[in-house]
Scaffold this active site. Structure first.
Site, short mmCIF file in Angstrom:
data_model
loop_
_atom_site.label_atom_id
_atom_site.label_comp_id
_atom_site.label_asym_id
_atom_site.label_seq_id
_atom_site.Cartn_x
_atom_site.Cartn_y
_atom_site.Cartn_z
N GLU A 104 -0.09 -3.66 0.18
CA GLU A 104 0.67 -2.65 -0.56
C GLU A 104 0.29 -2.77 -2.04
O GLU A 104 0.61 -3.76 -2.70
CB GLU A 104 2.18 -2.89 -0.33
CG GLU A 104 3.07 -1.94 -1.07
CD GLU A 104 2.72 -0.47 -0.85
OE1 GLU A 104 2.50 -0.04 0.30
OE2 GLU A 104 2.65 0.26 -1.87
N CYS B 43 -8.68 -1.06 1.05
CA CYS B 43 -7.48 -0.24 1.15
C CYS B 43 -6.60 -0.40 -0.09
O CYS B 43 -6.97 0.11 -1.14
CB CYS B 43 -6.77 -0.57 2.47
SG CYS B 43 -5.70 0.76 3.02
N ARG C 173 -2.39 3.53 6.86
CA ARG C 173 -1.83 4.13 5.62
C ARG C 173 -2.92 4.20 4.55
O ARG C 173 -2.73 3.82 3.39
CB ARG C 173 -0.64 3.30 5.12
CG ARG C 173 0.53 3.27 6.09
CD ARG C 173 1.75 2.55 5.52
NE ARG C 173 1.49 1.15 5.25
CZ ARG C 173 1.52 0.57 4.06
NH1 ARG C 173 1.85 1.29 3.00
NH2 ARG C 173 1.26 -0.69 3.91
N HIS D 245 -10.13 -1.23 7.11
CA HIS D 245 -9.91 -2.69 7.12
C HIS D 245 -10.96 -3.43 7.95
O HIS D 245 -10.75 -3.64 9.16
CB HIS D 245 -8.54 -2.99 7.73
CG HIS D 245 -7.40 -2.66 6.83
ND1 HIS D 245 -6.72 -3.61 6.10
CD2 HIS D 245 -6.81 -1.49 6.55
CE1 HIS D 245 -5.76 -3.04 5.40
NE2 HIS D 245 -5.79 -1.74 5.66
N GLU E 246 -11.54 -6.52 8.08
CA GLU E 246 -11.02 -7.82 8.55
C GLU E 246 -10.24 -7.67 9.86
O GLU E 246 -9.90 -8.67 10.48
CB GLU E 246 -10.16 -8.48 7.47
CG GLU E 246 -8.74 -7.96 7.30
CD GLU E 246 -8.65 -6.58 6.64
OE1 GLU E 246 -9.70 -6.00 6.30
OE2 GLU E 246 -7.51 -6.09 6.47
N1 GLN Z 1 -0.83 2.73 1.47
C1 GLN Z 1 -1.01 1.40 0.92
C2 GLN Z 1 -0.91 1.44 -0.60
O1 GLN Z 1 -0.80 2.49 -1.17
C3 GLN Z 1 -2.33 0.81 1.34
C4 GLN Z 1 -2.34 0.50 2.81
C5 GLN Z 1 -3.24 -0.60 3.22
O2 GLN Z 1 -3.74 -1.38 2.40
N2 GLN Z 1 -3.42 -0.71 4.50
O3 GLN Z 1 -0.97 0.42 -1.20
#
Ligand code: GLN
Length: 205
Positions: A55, A86, A148, A183, A185
Site C-alpha cells: 500500500e 506496484c 489493485r 507482482h 514475486e
Molecule cells: N493499490 C495499491 C496502492 O495504491 C497498490 C497495490 C499493490 O501494490 N498490489 O498502493
C-alpha cells in the site's frame, strides 16, 4: 566483492521478494546478500533496492516519518538500481492519482517522470492474472499478477515503456530504475528478479 540488495521492509510483500531475490541469486551463482531495510542507516549500505508492492500511502507515510524517504531518493539519484513493484512503482512516480478518489497527496519519491493511475484496473475483487511481455529486456513471456494494480498514464520522454497490457502501460524503465504494475514475486518465474540482480551486479563492476 559481495553485494547487498535490500527489500524495503516497511509494509507489503517483503518476504516474498526476499525469497525471489535469493532464488534469482542462486540461479545466477552470484555473491549477493539479501537484507531487509527499514532505516536511513540500512539504506546507506545498499547496492540495490526492491520497493515491494503493498500500500503506497502507508509505505510513503511511514518512510517519511522515519526519515528514510529523503535518503532513499538521494541514493537512487546517485545511481543505485531500484525495482519498484506496484505500490513500489507508485512510490517512484512523480504524480499518482487514484482512479476513483483522484488526488491523494501521498508522499512520493519523484524519481521517475511518470504519471500513475492507482487502482487502475479496479479494486481487490477485480485483481487478475495475465501473460505479458517485456521484449526489450529479453523477457518475451511473463506471468503478470495484477493486484489493485496501477497503470502508467503518461511517461516522460526519457522513460522506456517495457510492457503494455490492454493498451495500458504496466512496466517502465529509466536507466537503473524499473517499475512494474504486476507482482513478479508472486510467481515461480525469477526472470525479472534475475534481470534486476544482474543490473545491480553490472552497476558495481
Ligand atoms: N493499490 C495499491 C496502492 O495504491 C497498490 C497495490 C499493490 O501494490 N498490489 O498502493
Amino acid at each position: 566483492m559481495s553485494l547487498t540488495v535490500g527489500v524495503l521492509s516497511i509494509q507489503g510483500d517483503v518476504q516474498e521478494n526476499m525469497l525471489s531475490s535469493k532464488s534469482a541469486i542462486d540461479e545466477l551463482g552470484l555473491d549477493v546478500d539479501v537484507v531487509d531495510v527499514r532505516t536511513p542507516e540500512d539504506i546507506s549500505q545498499l547496492d540495490g533496492l526492491i520497493i515491494p508492492g503493498g500500500e503506497s500511502t502507508t509505505i510513503g507515510q511511514l518512510s517519511l516519518v522515519n526519515g528514510s524517504l529523503k535518503i532513499l531518493k538521494e541514493k537512487i539519484q546517485s545511481g543505485m538500481p531500484v525495482l519498484g513493484i506496484c505500490a513500489g512503482m507508485i512510490m517512484l512516480s512523480n504524480t499518482a492519482n487514484d482512479k476513483i478518489i483522484g488526488k491523494t497527496d501521498q508522499p512520493l519519491l519523484d524519481i521517475l517522470d511518470i504519471k500513475l493511475e492507482r487502482n487502475s484496473f479496479g479494486r481487490q475483487k477485480e485483481s487478475f492474472e495475465s501473460d505479458i511481455s517485456m521484449d526489450s529486456i529479453n523477457i518475451p513471456k511473463f506471468h503478470g499478477v495484477f493486484i489493485r494494480a496501477p497503470s502508467v498514464s503518461d511517461v516522460g520522454s526519457d522513460v522506456e515503456v517495457l510492457s503494455k497490457f490492454n493498451e495500458r502501460i504496466v512496466a517502465v524503465k529509466k536507466g537503473n530504475v524499473i517499475g512494474t504494475a504486476f507482482h513478479p514475486e508472486l510467481t515461480e518465474d525469477t526472470a525479472l528478479h534475475k534481470y534486476f540482480i544482474n543490473l545491480v551486479n553490472k552497476s558495481k563492476n
